[in-house]
Design a protein around this motif. Structure first.
Motif, PDB file in Angstrom:
ATOM      1  N   ALA A 261      31.215  38.167  39.892  1.00 38.22           N
ATOM      2  CA  ALA A 261      30.101  38.792  39.182  1.00 38.22           C
ATOM      3  C   ALA A 261      30.576  40.076  38.522  1.00 38.22           C
ATOM      4  CB  ALA A 261      28.950  39.092  40.132  1.00 38.22           C
ATOM      5  N   GLU A 262      30.365  40.169  37.235  1.00 37.72           N
ATOM      6  CA  GLU A 262      30.648  41.390  36.494  1.00 37.72           C
ATOM      7  C   GLU A 262      29.312  42.091  36.242  1.00 37.72           C
ATOM      8  OE1 GLU A 262      33.204  43.108  35.203  1.00 37.72           O
ATOM      9  OE2 GLU A 262      34.853  41.851  35.913  1.00 37.72           O
ATOM     10  N   LEU A 263      29.105  43.220  36.910  1.00 37.83           N
ATOM     11  CA  LEU A 263      27.830  43.931  36.865  1.00 37.83           C
ATOM     12  C   LEU A 263      27.935  45.188  36.011  1.00 37.83           C
ATOM     13  CD1 LEU A 263      26.867  43.723  40.656  1.00 37.83           C
ATOM     14  CD2 LEU A 263      26.389  42.065  38.822  1.00 37.83           C
ATOM     15  N   HIS A 264      26.971  45.379  35.139  1.00 30.92           N
ATOM     16  CA  HIS A 264      26.943  46.557  34.273  1.00 30.92           C
ATOM     17  C   HIS A 264      26.297  47.716  35.031  1.00 30.92           C
ATOM     18  CE1 HIS A 264      25.724  48.335  30.079  1.00 30.92           C
ATOM     19  NE2 HIS A 264      26.673  49.017  30.680  1.00 30.92           N
ATOM     20  N   ALA A 265      27.004  48.204  36.018  1.00 33.01           N
ATOM     21  CA  ALA A 265      26.552  49.325  36.842  1.00 33.01           C
ATOM     22  C   ALA A 265      27.180  50.606  36.303  1.00 33.01           C
ATOM     23  CB  ALA A 265      26.939  49.115  38.302  1.00 33.01           C
ATOM     24  N   GLN A 266      26.384  51.446  35.658  1.00 28.79           N
ATOM     25  CA  GLN A 266      26.902  52.678  35.066  1.00 28.79           C
ATOM     26  C   GLN A 266      26.932  53.833  36.059  1.00 28.79           C
ATOM     27  OE1 GLN A 266      25.625  53.224  30.759  1.00 28.79           O
ATOM     28  NE2 GLN A 266      24.126  51.698  31.407  1.00 28.79           N
ATOM     29  N   PHE A 267      26.366  53.605  37.229  1.00 26.49           N
ATOM     30  CA  PHE A 267      26.397  54.572  38.322  1.00 26.49           C
ATOM     31  C   PHE A 267      26.682  53.787  39.598  1.00 26.49           C
ATOM     32  CE2 PHE A 267      23.541  56.003  35.004  1.00 26.49           C
ATOM     33  CZ  PHE A 267      23.990  57.291  34.757  1.00 26.49           C
ATOM     34  N   SER A 268      27.401  54.395  40.525  1.00 24.36           N
ATOM     35  CA  SER A 268      27.871  53.645  41.685  1.00 24.36           C
ATOM     36  C   SER A 268      26.734  53.029  42.500  1.00 24.36           C
ATOM     37  CB  SER A 268      28.743  54.548  42.568  1.00 24.36           C
ATOM     38  OG  SER A 268      28.060  55.731  42.908  1.00 24.36           O
ATOM     39  N   HIS A 269      25.609  53.732  42.618  1.00 21.24           N
ATOM     40  CA  HIS A 269      24.511  53.170  43.416  1.00 21.24           C
ATOM     41  C   HIS A 269      23.894  51.949  42.751  1.00 21.24           C
ATOM     42  CE1 HIS A 269      22.240  55.545  40.467  1.00 21.24           C
ATOM     43  NE2 HIS A 269      21.228  54.743  40.739  1.00 21.24           N
ATOM     44  N   GLY A 281      26.581  37.984  48.048  1.00 23.18           N
ATOM     45  CA  GLY A 281      27.114  38.215  49.382  1.00 23.18           C
ATOM     46  C   GLY A 281      28.522  38.768  49.350  1.00 23.18           C
ATOM     47  N   ASP A 282      29.080  38.968  50.552  1.00 16.38           N
ATOM     48  CA  ASP A 282      30.426  39.537  50.672  1.00 16.38           C
ATOM     49  C   ASP A 282      31.496  38.639  50.073  1.00 16.38           C
ATOM     50  OD1 ASP A 282      29.345  41.718  51.966  1.00 16.38           O
ATOM     51  OD2 ASP A 282      29.699  40.917  53.983  1.00 16.38           O
ATOM     52  N   GLY A 283      31.191  37.348  49.946  1.00 15.19           N
ATOM     53  CA  GLY A 283      32.189  36.428  49.418  1.00 15.19           C
ATOM     54  C   GLY A 283      32.300  36.439  47.901  1.00 15.19           C
ATOM     55  N   VAL A 284      31.424  37.187  47.233  1.00 17.31           N
ATOM     56  CA  VAL A 284      31.458  37.260  45.773  1.00 17.31           C
ATOM     57  C   VAL A 284      32.329  38.441  45.337  1.00 17.31           C
ATOM     58  CG1 VAL A 284      30.085  37.538  43.674  1.00 17.31           C
ATOM     59  CG2 VAL A 284      29.154  36.259  45.612  1.00 17.31           C
ATOM     60  N   THR A 285      33.276  38.183  44.455  1.00 17.82           N
ATOM     61  CA  THR A 285      34.112  39.249  43.909  1.00 17.82           C
ATOM     62  C   THR A 285      33.333  39.970  42.816  1.00 17.82           C
ATOM     63  OG1 THR A 285      36.121  37.979  44.346  1.00 17.82           O
ATOM     64  CG2 THR A 285      36.293  39.796  42.778  1.00 17.82           C
ATOM     65  N   VAL A 286      33.129  41.278  42.997  1.00 20.92           N
ATOM     66  CA  VAL A 286      32.325  42.053  42.061  1.00 20.92           C
ATOM     67  C   VAL A 286      33.213  42.986  41.231  1.00 20.92           C
ATOM     68  CG1 VAL A 286      30.496  43.792  41.839  1.00 20.92           C
ATOM     69  CG2 VAL A 286      30.274  41.938  43.503  1.00 20.92           C
ATOM     70  N   ASN A 287      33.051  42.922  39.931  1.00 16.20           N
ATOM     71  CA  ASN A 287      33.743  43.791  38.976  1.00 16.20           C
ATOM     72  C   ASN A 287      35.260  43.866  39.183  1.00 16.20           C
ATOM     73  OD1 ASN A 287      31.365  44.341  37.675  1.00 16.20           O
ATOM     74  ND2 ASN A 287      31.083  46.369  38.548  1.00 16.20           N
ATOM     75  N   PRO A 288      35.927  42.716  39.151  1.00 15.12           N
ATOM     76  CA  PRO A 288      37.392  42.756  39.244  1.00 15.12           C
ATOM     77  C   PRO A 288      38.047  43.453  38.058  1.00 15.12           C
ATOM     78  CG  PRO A 288      36.633  40.558  38.661  1.00 15.12           C
ATOM     79  CD  PRO A 288      35.419  41.341  39.045  1.00 15.12           C
ATOM     80  N   SER A 289      37.306  43.640  36.974  1.00 20.93           N
ATOM     81  CA  SER A 289      37.831  44.340  35.797  1.00 20.93           C
ATOM     82  C   SER A 289      37.751  45.857  35.949  1.00 20.93           C
ATOM     83  CB  SER A 289      37.035  43.939  34.554  1.00 20.93           C
ATOM     84  OG  SER A 289      35.709  44.448  34.625  1.00 20.93           O
ATOM     85  N   GLY A 290      37.030  46.317  36.956  1.00 22.14           N
ATOM     86  CA  GLY A 290      36.777  47.749  37.105  1.00 22.14           C
ATOM     87  C   GLY A 290      35.372  48.136  36.693  1.00 22.14           C
ATOM     88  N   GLY A 291      34.726  47.265  35.908  1.00 24.82           N
ATOM     89  CA  GLY A 291      33.346  47.507  35.520  1.00 24.82           C
ATOM     90  C   GLY A 291      33.157  48.735  34.655  1.00 24.82           C
ATOM     91  N   SER A 319      35.286  29.051  39.008  1.00 22.13           N
ATOM     92  CA  SER A 319      34.556  27.931  38.417  1.00 22.13           C
ATOM     93  C   SER A 319      33.143  28.307  38.005  1.00 22.13           C
ATOM     94  CB  SER A 319      34.492  26.762  39.418  1.00 22.13           C
ATOM     95  OG  SER A 319      35.779  26.277  39.702  1.00 22.13           O
ATOM     96  N   ARG A 320      32.602  29.348  38.634  1.00 14.75           N
ATOM     97  CA  ARG A 320      31.221  29.742  38.357  1.00 14.75           C
ATOM     98  C   ARG A 320      31.128  31.262  38.424  1.00 14.75           C
ATOM     99  NH1 ARG A 320      26.243  27.444  38.099  1.00 14.75           N
ATOM    100  NH2 ARG A 320      24.459  28.554  38.976  1.00 14.75           N
ATOM    101  N   THR A 321      30.745  31.887  37.321  1.00 10.66           N
ATOM    102  CA  THR A 321      30.746  33.347  37.248  1.00 10.66           C
ATOM    103  C   THR A 321      29.439  33.864  36.655  1.00 10.66           C
ATOM    104  OG1 THR A 321      31.750  33.393  35.035  1.00 10.66           O
ATOM    105  CG2 THR A 321      33.255  33.359  36.924  1.00 10.66           C
ATOM    106  N   LEU A 322      29.255  35.167  36.805  1.00 12.66           N
ATOM    107  CA  LEU A 322      28.030  35.817  36.330  1.00 12.66           C
ATOM    108  C   LEU A 322      28.375  37.083  35.562  1.00 12.66           C
ATOM    109  CD1 LEU A 322      24.789  36.461  38.398  1.00 12.66           C
ATOM    110  CD2 LEU A 322      25.923  38.368  37.258  1.00 12.66           C
ATOM    111  N   GLY A 323      27.764  37.242  34.403  1.00 13.37           N
ATOM    112  CA  GLY A 323      27.884  38.474  33.639  1.00 13.37           C
ATOM    113  C   GLY A 323      26.514  39.127  33.551  1.00 13.37           C
ATOM    114  N   HIS A 324      26.451  40.419  33.795  1.00 18.51           N
ATOM    115  CA  HIS A 324      25.174  41.150  33.810  1.00 18.51           C
ATOM    116  C   HIS A 324      25.252  42.327  32.849  1.00 18.51           C
ATOM    117  CE1 HIS A 324      23.050  44.812  35.260  1.00 18.51           C
ATOM    118  NE2 HIS A 324      22.022  43.990  35.357  1.00 18.51           N
ATOM    119  N   ALA A 325      24.173  42.559  32.128  1.00 18.01           N
ATOM    120  CA  ALA A 325      24.086  43.709  31.227  1.00 18.01           C
ATOM    121  C   ALA A 325      22.789  44.457  31.517  1.00 18.01           C
ATOM    122  CB  ALA A 325      24.122  43.258  29.772  1.00 18.01           C
ATOM    123  N   ALA A 326      22.839  45.774  31.383  1.00 19.23           N
ATOM    124  CA  ALA A 326      21.661  46.611  31.613  1.00 19.23           C
ATOM    125  C   ALA A 326      21.453  47.541  30.434  1.00 19.23           C
ATOM    126  CB  ALA A 326      21.820  47.419  32.905  1.00 19.23           C
TER     127      ALA A 326
END
Length: 346
Positions: A261-269, A281-291, A319-326
């Motif tokens: 999951a690539e999340l558009h989180a502009q603040f850490s919280h 869940g814990d098994g999902v890799t979040v923002n491997p690009s650094g976000g 095989s299955r990914t998520l992109g999020h924008a805010a």
């Protein structure tokens, strides 16, 4: 519904300082690269996302059209939003069957102005904007509310920032920022490292439908679900500790079962709030690009999240990914795009 996929993604080498180039000069190499990758010189539809306030001139997106070769005339549109919303418009256009390909791009040069003052222009002009509140102060208010309700600590925010910066240093396109340090606040409880850095950059994505997607990409990232929702404009009528808009968009798009999951989180919280809203869940890799905490080119950062997620499908690492924008204060608007290596309809 037509099967539509992300078939190519390109982005600039982002900068945290003014490089002395215009936005058009920033966009041109990205458009050139995306054309070379696809072998296409023209597209059935083009849509961009940008903000006139960043350039300080009306119709800033018009000058960017010079990078496309807009003669003979092209079918073109624009959103005064992050490029992720331009991608949504392009996806809808492809669903009509009028074309099989679409070019989407977003760009922004945040270094040339006061970003906090600029983003304040999107607030309610009667009740909130006159107070002079800026986006970081509002984010800090949300962070404080979240910490108190969830029982989380500032160290939890620091851990998000540290992981994001470490991942960003492995990303050649992101800003290579050091590990979080220091106890000074930007606006308590947010430290400077909890806030996305000022960034200049651009990105582009090509969408294609059906057999055309297979022609252009060996392993297309098929969009199996896409949805966007918004919270009420007034902060006082929202529960800032959660994101109902992200939750609904995630459910509608089919966020369950994603690997990355690539999340558009502009603040850490915001990452913590989005994790809960999307059920990651814990098994999902979040923002491997650094976000966005490693590079946040306004009007392109959300599109980049979709592109980075698609790239994981392209290279076969997921095989299955998520992109999020805010967009908007305190995660006001949320767009979720779920992609898969397999077509939705088989």
């Amino acid at each position: 519904m037509r099967d539509v996929a992300v078939v190519a993604f390109a982005q600039s080498h982002h900068s945290g300082e003014d490089q002395g180039i215009a936005e058009t000069e920033m966009v041109l190499p990205v458009i050139t690269e995306i054309k070379e990758r696809t072998g296409l010189s023209r597209f059935g539809f083009t849509c961009s996302g940008s903000c006139d306030y960043l350039q300080g001139a009306p119709f800033a997106f018009v000058s960017a059209l010079d990078t496309l070769g807009a003669w003979p005339p092209i079918s073109e549109s624009h959103v005064e939003m992050d490029g992720a919303w331009a991608l949504y418009e392009a996806w809808v256009k492809l669903q009509t069957g009028q074309t099989d390909t679409a070019l989407v791009y977003g760009f922004g040069k945040s270094s040339q102005g006061d970003l906090r003052a600029i983003m304040g222009k999107q607030l309610d002009p009667y009740t909130l904007a006159p107070l002079g509140v800026d986006q970081v102060s509002m984010a800090a208010m949300q962070a404080r509310a979240y910490l108190e309700k969830a029982g989380a600590k500032e160290d939890d925010l620091r851990a998000v920032a540290a992981r994001s910066r470490a991942s960003g240093r492995e990303n050649p396109f992101a800003l290579h920022l050091p590990d979080p340090e220091g106890d000074d606040y930007d606006v308590a409880p947010l430290h400077p490292y909890d806030v996305a850095p000022v960034t200049d950059g651009a990105a582009a994505i090509v969408l294609a439908a059906g057999d055309k997607a297979r022609e252009l990409c060996e392993r297309p990232a098929w969009i199996t679900g896409i949805d966007h929702r918004t919270e009420p404009h007034a902060l006082g009528v929202r529960d800032l500790t959660r994101s109902e808009a992200a939750r609904i968009a995630g459910e509608k798009a089919g966020a369950a079962g994603v690997e990355v999951a690539e999340l558009h989180a502009q603040f850490s919280h915001e990452e913590l709030i989005l994790r809960e809203a999307l059920g990651l869940g814990d098994g999902v890799t979040v923002n491997p690009s650094g976000g966005a905490l490693s590079a946040n080119p306004v009007m392109a950062a959300g599109l980049i999240r979709i592109g980075e997620a698609a790239a994981r499908v392209h290279d076969g690492t997921a095989s299955r990914t998520l992109g999020h924008a805010a967009s908007g204060p305190c995660l006001q608007q949320n767009l979720v795009c779920v992609m898969s290596g397999e077509k939705k309809n088989g």
